[in-house]
Design a protein around this motif. Structure first.
Motif, PDB file in Angstrom:
ATOM      1  N   PRO A 234      26.142  48.661  37.980  1.00 15.36           N
ATOM      2  CA  PRO A 234      25.925  49.309  36.679  1.00 15.36           C
ATOM      3  C   PRO A 234      26.420  50.749  36.596  1.00 15.36           C
ATOM      4  N   ARG A 235      26.575  51.441  37.745  1.00 17.08           N
ATOM      5  CA  ARG A 235      26.962  52.852  37.640  1.00 17.08           C
ATOM      6  C   ARG A 235      28.476  53.053  37.570  1.00 17.08           C
ATOM      7  N   HIS A 236      29.220  51.965  37.715  1.00 17.76           N
ATOM      8  CA  HIS A 236      30.682  52.080  37.710  1.00 17.76           C
ATOM      9  C   HIS A 236      31.190  52.539  36.349  1.00 17.76           C
ATOM     10  N   GLU A 237      32.093  53.518  36.378  1.00 18.13           N
ATOM     11  CA  GLU A 237      32.743  53.953  35.144  1.00 18.13           C
ATOM     12  C   GLU A 237      34.205  53.593  35.250  1.00 18.13           C
ATOM     13  N   GLY A 238      34.718  52.834  34.312  1.00 21.42           N
ATOM     14  CA  GLY A 238      36.103  52.389  34.350  1.00 21.42           C
ATOM     15  C   GLY A 238      36.186  50.961  33.858  1.00 21.42           C
ATOM     16  N   PRO A 239      37.411  50.431  33.714  1.00 16.65           N
ATOM     17  CA  PRO A 239      37.568  49.069  33.195  1.00 16.65           C
ATOM     18  C   PRO A 239      36.951  48.030  34.114  1.00 16.65           C
ATOM     19  N   LEU A 240      36.387  46.999  33.510  1.00 17.35           N
ATOM     20  CA  LEU A 240      35.808  45.881  34.271  1.00 17.35           C
ATOM     21  C   LEU A 240      36.603  44.629  33.926  1.00 17.35           C
ATOM     22  N   TYR A 241      37.143  43.967  34.954  1.00 20.32           N
ATOM     23  CA  TYR A 241      37.835  42.691  34.767  1.00 20.32           C
ATOM     24  C   TYR A 241      37.027  41.608  35.470  1.00 20.32           C
ATOM     25  N   ALA A 242      36.778  40.521  34.767  1.00 20.77           N
ATOM     26  CA  ALA A 242      36.064  39.384  35.363  1.00 20.77           C
ATOM     27  C   ALA A 242      37.014  38.193  35.324  1.00 20.77           C
ATOM     28  N   VAL A 243      37.210  37.567  36.482  1.00 26.36           N
ATOM     29  CA  VAL A 243      38.186  36.472  36.585  1.00 26.36           C
ATOM     30  C   VAL A 243      37.453  35.230  37.073  1.00 26.36           C
ATOM     31  N   ALA A 244      37.541  34.156  36.291  1.00 22.40           N
ATOM     32  CA  ALA A 244      36.797  32.933  36.618  1.00 22.40           C
ATOM     33  C   ALA A 244      37.738  31.754  36.728  1.00 22.40           C
ATOM     34  N   ASP A 328      40.648  53.077  38.709  1.00 25.96           N
ATOM     35  CA  ASP A 328      39.230  53.149  38.300  1.00 25.96           C
ATOM     36  C   ASP A 328      38.621  51.788  37.943  1.00 25.96           C
ATOM     37  N   ALA A 329      39.380  50.713  38.138  1.00 27.94           N
ATOM     38  CA  ALA A 329      38.871  49.399  37.727  1.00 27.94           C
ATOM     39  C   ALA A 329      37.998  48.779  38.812  1.00 27.94           C
ATOM     40  N   LYS A 330      37.146  47.876  38.380  1.00 27.51           N
ATOM     41  CA  LYS A 330      36.473  46.957  39.290  1.00 27.51           C
ATOM     42  C   LYS A 330      36.816  45.557  38.818  1.00 27.51           C
ATOM     43  N   VAL A 331      37.019  44.656  39.784  1.00 25.54           N
ATOM     44  CA  VAL A 331      37.331  43.276  39.437  1.00 25.54           C
ATOM     45  C   VAL A 331      36.292  42.366  40.085  1.00 25.54           C
ATOM     46  N   TYR A 332      35.701  41.506  39.270  1.00 24.28           N
ATOM     47  CA  TYR A 332      34.733  40.501  39.736  1.00 24.28           C
ATOM     48  C   TYR A 332      35.420  39.143  39.644  1.00 24.28           C
ATOM     49  N   LEU A 333      35.202  38.320  40.671  1.00 20.78           N
ATOM     50  CA  LEU A 333      35.852  37.001  40.681  1.00 20.78           C
ATOM     51  C   LEU A 333      34.850  35.940  41.102  1.00 20.78           C
ATOM     52  N   ALA A 334      34.972  34.745  40.509  1.00 24.86           N
ATOM     53  CA  ALA A 334      34.115  33.626  40.939  1.00 24.86           C
ATOM     54  C   ALA A 334      34.804  32.311  40.633  1.00 24.86           C
ATOM     55  N   GLY A 335      34.568  31.342  41.514  1.00 24.41           N
ATOM     56  CA  GLY A 335      35.112  30.007  41.296  1.00 24.41           C
ATOM     57  C   GLY A 335      35.768  29.462  42.542  1.00 24.41           C
ATOM     58  N   SER A 336      36.825  28.704  42.361  1.00 22.03           N
ATOM     59  CA  SER A 336      37.423  27.987  43.493  1.00 22.03           C
ATOM     60  C   SER A 336      37.898  28.960  44.566  1.00 22.03           C
ATOM     61  N   PRO A 337      37.683  28.605  45.852  1.00 23.56           N
ATOM     62  CA  PRO A 337      38.127  29.483  46.937  1.00 23.56           C
ATOM     63  C   PRO A 337      39.621  29.807  46.840  1.00 23.56           C
ATOM     64  N   ALA A 338      40.440  28.839  46.409  1.00 27.89           N
ATOM     65  CA  ALA A 338      41.888  29.087  46.350  1.00 27.89           C
ATOM     66  C   ALA A 338      42.186  30.235  45.388  1.00 27.89           C
ATOM     67  N   MET A 339      41.591  30.199  44.196  1.00 32.31           N
ATOM     68  CA  MET A 339      41.845  31.269  43.222  1.00 32.31           C
ATOM     69  C   MET A 339      41.270  32.587  43.718  1.00 32.31           C
ATOM     70  N   VAL A 340      40.020  32.563  44.171  1.00 36.20           N
ATOM     71  CA  VAL A 340      39.342  33.805  44.548  1.00 36.20           C
ATOM     72  C   VAL A 340      40.077  34.479  45.715  1.00 36.20           C
ATOM     73  N   GLU A 341      40.477  33.696  46.697  1.00 34.58           N
ATOM     74  CA  GLU A 341      41.151  34.295  47.859  1.00 34.58           C
ATOM     75  C   GLU A 341      42.517  34.845  47.474  1.00 34.58           C
ATOM     76  N   ALA A 342      43.287  34.082  46.682  1.00 39.38           N
ATOM     77  CA  ALA A 342      44.641  34.526  46.329  1.00 39.38           C
ATOM     78  C   ALA A 342      44.596  35.786  45.452  1.00 39.38           C
ATOM     79  N   VAL A 343      43.723  35.787  44.448  1.00 38.26           N
ATOM     80  CA  VAL A 343      43.690  36.936  43.531  1.00 38.26           C
ATOM     81  C   VAL A 343      43.114  38.163  44.235  1.00 38.26           C
ATOM     82  N   SER A 344      42.091  37.960  45.082  1.00 38.11           N
ATOM     83  CA  SER A 344      41.521  39.105  45.815  1.00 38.11           C
ATOM     84  C   SER A 344      42.598  39.739  46.698  1.00 38.11           C
TER      85      SER A 344
END
Ligand SMILES: Cc1cc2nc3c(=O)[nH]c(=O)nc-3n(C[C@H](O)[C@H](O)[C@H](O)COP(=O)(O)OP(=O)(O)OC[C@H]3O[C@@H](n4cnc5c(N)ncnc54)[C@H](O)[C@@H]3O)c2cc1C
Ligand code: FES
Length: 380
Positions: A234-244, A328-344
């Protein structure tokens, strides 16, 4: 007797000579993260501001030399040799909700897309130690209302993005358990005693295959949680990207909704990836959020058969096509291991710090974990 001081928290803790530092911090309920307790995961990092510790037996990947040079240590791999002063790396990263063991009842099960279900649970009781075999609602009311639910330990608290371990008895009476991420918000859980999960059903799946059969309105389940480190900061200041990817949309909706409800004014952008157009769900909730919050955008990305009007391709490619500047961004990811590992991995290659990548991959349980559970009937 050596002293461990943490000025940021106003703490002066007593320790025994040669005592493990993580043990000292946990004994005094200092909000520090931990997981492996053997120097492999890097969860228990803190800053050694003054003094010395005996730091050994950890994996270099958990504490790179560059971080060690900046004074960062791993609490689980440090022994106390004298007075020390510590700083926490980022207290936002150390939110810790108590692990709870609860009895829940299915309120409803709703098909969101073919073979994708929303499972809505109501907490009916806090399972005190030893109450596991008591049967029934273990103290819940007969109609499954939340009266007194979780009263022993207070309301169920979690952070958006976390998951829980759900267990149910199958037709043979054996406990079957899997991990699922909360798709509702922490507020719903805390105030209404209700939890929602988005689950892909595999007809042969040991747990998900029970949806609509052994798991239906009124079924009692056990829940242990919350767990997971990929939660909203919650204290993060900057763009938030969520990838599912697929049902990773559940926790990502929880993260973006919580961020927006918390009054975040920076851009909040959700990329919801699906393999086929028939799997797409959650559009109403995304549109509702977009109507309420001018800083929210959602992109539905369909990999194989996107019709006109929908974005085609892989969800990670859509993110990287749109976002060139991750400052300044934070990226949150969830879902298939293939997507999460590749995008991370690609995010790190593009210069985003690992502390700004919060990923939860939906790994299938290892076979040995399954046999241990079925043999023991319960999870540690
Ligand atoms: C942190 C976390 C959060 C999760 N959150 C969600 C969520 O929100 N929604 C969701 O739908 N899922 C989620 N999952 C995945 C979920 O826990 C289950 O793994 C998934 O639902 C499969 O369980 P099942 O009962 O359908 O099938 P299972 O009986 O577990 O089997 C699934 C399929 O995989 C095969 N399989 C099983 N184990 C292995 C293995 N070790 N190696 C290779 N193949 C295997 C089986 O043969 C079968 O075809 C999450 C997983 C984790 C770790
Ligand atoms: S708890 Fe994993 S490195 Fe310390």
């Amino acid at each position: 007797m050596p002293t461990v001081s943490i000025p940021a928290l106003g703490l002066q803790l007593q320790a025994e000579p040669d005592e493990n530092l993580l043990k000292v911090l946990r004994r005094h309920r200092v909000p520090i993260g931990w997981s492996c307790k053997r120097g492999e995961c890097g969860s228990c990092k803190c800053v050694l501001e003054r003094g010395e510790v005996d730091l050994r037996g950890y994996q270099p990947g958990a504490l790179p030399a560059s971080q060690r040079e900046q004074g960062i240590i791993l609490a689980c791999s440090s022994r106390i040799v004298g007075d020390v002063q510590l700083g926490l790396v980022d207290t936002d990263d150390y939110i810790e909700h108590p692990l709870r063991s609860l009895a829940c009842r299915v309120l409803w099960l709703r098909e969101l897309a073919p073979e994708v279900f929303a499972l809505r649970l109501r907490i009916v009781a806090d399972l005190a130690e030893g109450a596991e075999d008591a049967g029934g609602a273990a103290g819940g009311t007969a109609d499954g209302t939340a009266d007194g639910a979780a009263s022993a330990g207070g309301p169920f608290m979690f952070s958006a993005g976390q998951y829980a371990h759900l267990r149910v008895r199958d037709a043979r009476g054996e406990w079957i358990g899997r991990d699922f991420s909360m798709a509702g918000t922490p507020v719903e859980a805390e105030y209404d005693g209700e939890l929602e999960f988005h689950i892909r059903r595999t007809p042969t799946g040991s747990f998900s295959g029970l949806l609509g059969g052994a798991i239906a309105a009124g079924t009692e389940l056990r829940l242990e949680g919350p767990m997971g480190k990929a939660y909203f900061r919650p204290r993060h200041e900057g763009p938030l990207y969520a990838v599912a990817a697929g049902t990773g949309l559940g926790p990502m909706l929880s993260v973006v909704q919580t961020a927006l409800d918390n009054g975040k004014t920076d851009p909040v952008v959700l990329y919801a990836g699906f393999r086929n157009v028939s799997e797409v769900y959650g559009v109403d909730r995304m549109e509702q959020l977009a109507r309420r919050h001018a800083n929210f955008r959602a992109h539905v990305v369909v990999e194989f058969d996107a019709p006109g009007g929908l974005r085609g391709g892989r969800v990670g490619d859509a993110l990287f096509a749109d976002v060139k500047d991750l400052r300044d961004a934070k990226v949150y990811l969830a879902g298939s291991p293939a997507m999460v590992e590749a995008v991370s991995a690609e995010l790190l290659t593009r210069g985003l710090a690992s502390r700004d990548v919060h990923a939860d991959a939906f790994y299938a349980p290892a076979p040995e974990a399954l046999s241990a559970e079925q043999a023991g009937g319960a999870r540690g």
